[in-house]
Design an enzyme around this catalytic site. Structure first.
Site, short mmCIF file in Angstrom:
data_model
loop_
_atom_site.label_atom_id
_atom_site.label_comp_id
_atom_site.label_asym_id
_atom_site.label_seq_id
_atom_site.Cartn_x
_atom_site.Cartn_y
_atom_site.Cartn_z
N ASP A 174 0.83 -1.21 0.00
CA ASP A 174 0.00 0.00 0.00
C ASP A 174 0.86 1.26 0.00
OD1 ASP A 174 0.97 -0.17 2.58
OD2 ASP A 174 -0.99 -0.29 3.55
N ASN A 200 -7.36 -0.03 14.03
CA ASN A 200 -8.80 -0.16 13.71
C ASN A 200 -9.09 -1.49 13.02
OD1 ASN A 200 -7.53 0.23 11.33
ND2 ASN A 200 -8.75 1.98 10.66
#
Ligand code: PGA
Length: 241
Positions: free
Chosen positions: A67, A134
């Site tokens: 990413d 998260n």
């Protein structure tokens, strides 16, 4: 899914590096995909060290970066590009590598290039990923559709806040570009690494919570060949350890 608990970050990093080396010995032309970040950093360092000491040849393999922060140039030492280039590619020198160019101005084009790269050199044999605070993997943020390939995503407030830790100066981050979870599902092996007490809640949720796109890392439970490699503090909230 297997869960392996190690005494500390060093031990889990060393074991992860050994698994990668073992794969390259069996399949020199493997396609590898790594995450960047604090967790996999030590694995990458040990991988390079061991590869030199043990004469492991990465020259036939291919590498995809998981990413990138949209808009952050590769020269910024907080970028994923910088991490992959300096910690992995400069030394291991795989035959083929593709990292998202987050300043190209054409993010859809970058996604298409990554998908094409994986089509050409894949499927991915091994993914080494971390887990965000998260529950994200790469920039697959809570609520993401699990069937996606490469895509651009608005970053979750947690990622925006935690993400500043990688940058010396406050970085103007808003979006991420990432491989989607469909690639994780298709990867031959997935290593999910986590260390430290601060990761204990997300590890509990990923490993023992419901499998849901609201907590993307929970998808690891559905992969037949995934190994959750964690240290004792990160394992401290697991009920079955
Ligand atoms: P970290 O990042 O390894 O720096 O904790 C994990 C992640 O957000 O994937």
């Amino acid at each position: 899914m297997q869960v392996k608990i190690f005494p500390d970050h060093e031990a889990l990093s060393s074991a992860a590096a050994d698994i990668i080396i073992q794969l390259i010995r069996i399949k020199p032309a493997a396609l590898l995909c790594f995450a960047s970040g604090e967790t996999p950093r030590r694995t990458c360092e040990l991988l390079v060290e061991k590869s030199i000491n043990e004469n492991v040849d990465f020259s036939k393999c291919s590498f995809a970066g998981l990413d990138e922060w949209v808009g952050i140039p590769p020269t910024n030492d907080g970028s994923c590009h910088y991490f992959f280039q300096h910690l992995v590619l400069d030394t291991l020198q795989p035959q083929n590598a593709f990292l998202f160019n987050a300043i190209s101005g054409d993010m859809e084009g970058e996604c298409a290039k990554m998908d094409q790269f994986i089509l050409q050199h894949g499927p991915i044999d091994l993914m080494m990923v971390g887990i965000g605070m998260n529950g994200h993997i790469g920039f697959n943020e809570p609520g993401v559709s699990v069937g996606l390939r490469s895509h651009v995503i608005d970053l979750d407030p947690t990622t925006l806040a935690v993400g500043q830790k990688y940058f010396k100066k406050k970085a103007p981050i808003r979006q991420g570009i990432t491989l989607g979870l469909s690639y994780l599902q298709q990867s031959g092996v997935v290593l999910l690494l986590a260390n430290g007490e601060k990761k204990s809640t997300v590890i509990h949720e990923a490993v023992e919570g419901p499998v849901t796109p609201q907590f993307p890392a929970s998808i690891i439970q559905t992969h037949a060949n995934s190994i959750v490699m964690i240290d004792k503090p990160a394992a401290s909230q697991l009920k079955n350890n």
